[in-house]
Scaffold this motif. Structure first.
Motif, PDB file in Angstrom:
ATOM      1  N   TRP A  74     -55.466  72.636 -23.911  1.00  0.00           N
ATOM      2  CA  TRP A  74     -55.811  71.821 -24.917  1.00  0.00           C
ATOM      3  C   TRP A  74     -57.026  71.101 -24.225  1.00  0.00           C
ATOM      4  N   ALA A  75     -57.151  70.700 -23.157  1.00  0.00           N
ATOM      5  CA  ALA A  75     -58.355  70.033 -22.609  1.00  0.00           C
ATOM      6  C   ALA A  75     -59.424  70.962 -22.452  1.00  0.00           C
ATOM      7  N   ILE A  76     -59.420  72.411 -22.573  1.00  0.00           N
ATOM      8  CA  ILE A  76     -60.510  73.113 -22.381  1.00  0.00           C
ATOM      9  C   ILE A  76     -61.303  73.173 -23.679  1.00  0.00           C
ATOM     10  N   GLY A  77     -60.508  72.774 -24.896  1.00  0.00           N
ATOM     11  CA  GLY A  77     -61.097  72.566 -26.039  1.00  0.00           C
ATOM     12  C   GLY A  77     -61.836  71.456 -25.951  1.00  0.00           C
ATOM     13  N   GLY A  78     -61.713  70.480 -25.244  1.00  0.00           N
ATOM     14  CA  GLY A  78     -62.492  69.284 -25.132  1.00  0.00           C
ATOM     15  C   GLY A  78     -62.150  68.222 -26.155  1.00  0.00           C
ATOM     16  N   TRP A  79     -61.672  68.599 -27.419  1.00  0.00           N
ATOM     17  CA  TRP A  79     -61.619  67.526 -28.430  1.00  0.00           C
ATOM     18  C   TRP A  79     -60.224  66.739 -27.893  1.00  0.00           C
ATOM     19  N   MET A  80     -60.313  65.429 -27.862  1.00  0.00           N
ATOM     20  CA  MET A  80     -59.565  64.128 -27.379  1.00  0.00           C
ATOM     21  C   MET A  80     -59.458  64.292 -25.743  1.00  0.00           C
ATOM     22  N   TRP A  81     -60.415  64.887 -24.986  1.00  0.00           N
ATOM     23  CA  TRP A  81     -60.278  65.048 -23.634  1.00  0.00           C
ATOM     24  C   TRP A  81     -61.695  64.900 -23.076  1.00  0.00           C
ATOM     25  N   GLY A  82     -62.626  64.315 -24.235  1.00  0.00           N
ATOM     26  CA  GLY A  82     -63.830  64.030 -23.426  1.00  0.00           C
ATOM     27  C   GLY A  82     -64.999  65.067 -23.491  1.00  0.00           C
ATOM     28  N   GLY A  83     -64.833  66.091 -23.852  1.00  0.00           N
ATOM     29  CA  GLY A  83     -65.755  67.232 -23.816  1.00  0.00           C
ATOM     30  C   GLY A  83     -65.345  68.432 -23.027  1.00  0.00           C
ATOM     31  N   THR A  84     -66.173  69.434 -22.757  1.00  0.00           N
ATOM     32  CA  THR A  84     -65.619  70.634 -21.836  1.00  0.00           C
ATOM     33  C   THR A  84     -66.736  71.403 -21.337  1.00  0.00           C
ATOM     34  N   ASP A  85     -66.473  72.251 -20.310  1.00  0.00           N
ATOM     35  CA  ASP A  85     -67.792  73.032 -19.783  1.00  0.00           C
ATOM     36  C   ASP A  85     -67.250  74.571 -19.954  1.00  0.00           C
ATOM     37  N   GLU A  86     -67.705  75.246 -20.819  1.00  0.00           N
ATOM     38  CA  GLU A  86     -67.204  76.658 -21.344  1.00  0.00           C
ATOM     39  C   GLU A  86     -67.166  77.545 -19.792  1.00  0.00           C
ATOM     40  N   GLN A  87     -68.110  77.761 -19.018  1.00  0.00           N
ATOM     41  CA  GLN A  87     -68.057  78.503 -18.055  1.00  0.00           C
ATOM     42  C   GLN A  87     -66.961  77.848 -16.935  1.00  0.00           C
ATOM     43  N   GLU A  88     -66.839  76.718 -16.617  1.00  0.00           N
ATOM     44  CA  GLU A  88     -66.036  76.141 -15.811  1.00  0.00           C
ATOM     45  C   GLU A  88     -64.620  76.428 -16.410  1.00  0.00           C
ATOM     46  N   SER A  89     -64.423  76.516 -17.699  1.00  0.00           N
ATOM     47  CA  SER A  89     -63.154  76.682 -18.399  1.00  0.00           C
ATOM     48  C   SER A  89     -62.801  78.086 -18.139  1.00  0.00           C
ATOM     49  N   ILE A  90     -63.640  79.071 -18.263  1.00  0.00           N
ATOM     50  CA  ILE A  90     -63.449  80.313 -18.095  1.00  0.00           C
ATOM     51  C   ILE A  90     -63.047  80.657 -16.714  1.00  0.00           C
ATOM     52  N   ARG A  91     -63.663  79.987 -15.783  1.00  0.00           N
ATOM     53  CA  ARG A  91     -63.238  80.236 -14.303  1.00  0.00           C
ATOM     54  C   ARG A  91     -61.810  79.593 -14.274  1.00  0.00           C
ATOM     55  N   THR A  92     -61.530  78.639 -14.767  1.00  0.00           N
ATOM     56  CA  THR A  92     -60.272  78.264 -14.633  1.00  0.00           C
ATOM     57  C   THR A  92     -59.006  79.217 -15.255  1.00  0.00           C
ATOM     58  N   ILE A  93     -59.565  79.547 -16.293  1.00  0.00           N
ATOM     59  CA  ILE A  93     -58.482  80.607 -16.850  1.00  0.00           C
ATOM     60  C   ILE A  93     -58.348  82.045 -15.738  1.00  0.00           C
ATOM     61  N   LEU A  94     -59.403  82.280 -15.228  1.00  0.00           N
ATOM     62  CA  LEU A  94     -59.393  83.516 -14.389  1.00  0.00           C
ATOM     63  C   LEU A  94     -58.541  83.150 -13.167  1.00  0.00           C
TER      64      LEU A  94
END
Length: 328
Positions: free
Chosen positions: A21-41
């Motif tokens: 949910w937080a990776i989508g940014g909405w209701m969590w103050g934004g997101t960083d795509e590359q950081e999110s991809i690193r998190t999933i990996l």
């Protein structure tokens, strides 16, 4: 990592799943795509094979990021992608419930495209739609299952009565309710129902939106559209009550040489009928404690101590009701 099956399906999953949910940014103050991809990996490296997402998480952004990460990982067959359906994205932002057959079919196509896959492992109805009979929704997802577009069917935020109606016309493999040390309403009805009917449970909010990490302070502030600005648990005087409970439970966790996140997620997994705990993260370091959840259990007397702390400290408890989206 501990494994379990998704109900009566043949899908094997890790007992910790990654919540995005937080990776989508909405209701969590934004997101960083590359950081999110690193998190999933990083989650996949740690042995987490279940990734839970939804179109509502950032108007499709979370699904797109999951799709890119899984493609980069390169072993689609080793990843269990769980997404959701039944919340309509509104032009000005936000969502509302819409589980009509036409909406569900369109959402499936959109999710497949964003996730860059030709099948979804677990497809879950995000919220019940009071304007569409449960049996009608169940029929639509059953057709998707028979067509091979999805491998298993789930619901989220459904009552036992709604799940019973579903089961009268179609198979149901999983339920995804909110559940953590502080939010335990499902112990009365949803958990016993799922145990009785062989339905696996995916618990969202295992860390109670960060409250059970032990990192929240009285002076912690939340920015932008962060949902914790409106979460009743994060408003005074309740906030101090919950922080006090966390501090006392942390002392029990230290007796096990565990961090608060490890203890909190283990608490979920040790409950009768709990299958999977979803661990929300959008930075790789937020997964550092994951390996410490496996291979131990909380003693019965310490589960009782947790209950006593809650009874003593949280005099005005509140559940996750504030998150329920509107109907059409």
């Amino acid at each position: 990592m501990e494994q379990t099956k998704l109900g009566r399906s043949n899908i094997q999953v890790s007992r910790i799943g990654l919540g995005t949910w937080a990776i989508g940014g909405w209701m969590w103050g934004g997101t960083d795509e590359q950081e999110s991809i690193r998190t999933i990996l990083r989650a996949l490296e740690l042995g987490i094979n279940l990734i839970d997402t939804a179109p509502a998480y950032g108007a499709g952004l979370s699904e797109e990021i999951v799709g890119k990460a899984v493609k980069q990982y390169g072993h689609r067959e080793d990843v269990v992608i769980a997404t959701k359906v039944g919340l309509e994205l509104l032009p000005g932002g936000g969502v509302r419930r819409n589980a009509t057959k036409q909406a569900l079919q369109k959402e499936l196509d959109d999710s497949l495209r964003r996730l860059q896959t030709d099948y979804i492992d677990l497809y879950q109805v995000h919220w019940p739609d009071p304007l569409v009979p449960v049996a009608e929704i169940a029929d639509t997802l059953h057709d998707m299952l028979k067509a091979g577009k999805i491998r298993a069917v789930g619901v989220s935020n459904f009552s036992p009565a709604q799940m019973e109606e579903w089961l009268s016309v179609a198979p149901l493999h999983t339920a995804q309710p909110p559940y953590n040390i502080f939010e335990r309403e499902i112990e009365k009805d949803v958990l016993p129902f799922c145990r009785e009917h062989g339905i696996a449970t995916l618990m969202y909010g295992s860390l109670c939106r960060g409250l059970l990490t032990g990192k929240m302070k009285r002076e912690t502030t939340f920015q932008g559209d962060d949902l914790r600005k409106t979460d009743p648990k994060f408003q005074q005087p309740r906030y101090d009550q919950y922080l006090s409970a966390v501090e006392q439970i942390s002392a029990i966790a230290r007796e096990y040489n565990k961090t608060m996140p490890q203890f909190s997620v283990r608490w979920v997994l040790d409950q009768p009928g709990a299958s999977v705990a979803l661990w929300g993260a959008r930075h790789p370091e937020q997964l550092a404690d994951v390996p410490g959840v496996d291979g131990w259990h909380i003693r019965a007397q310490d589960l009782k101590r947790v209950d006593e702390i809650l009874e003593r400290s949280v005099t005005d408890p509140v559940g996750p009701e504030f998150m329920a989206p509107p109907s059409r």
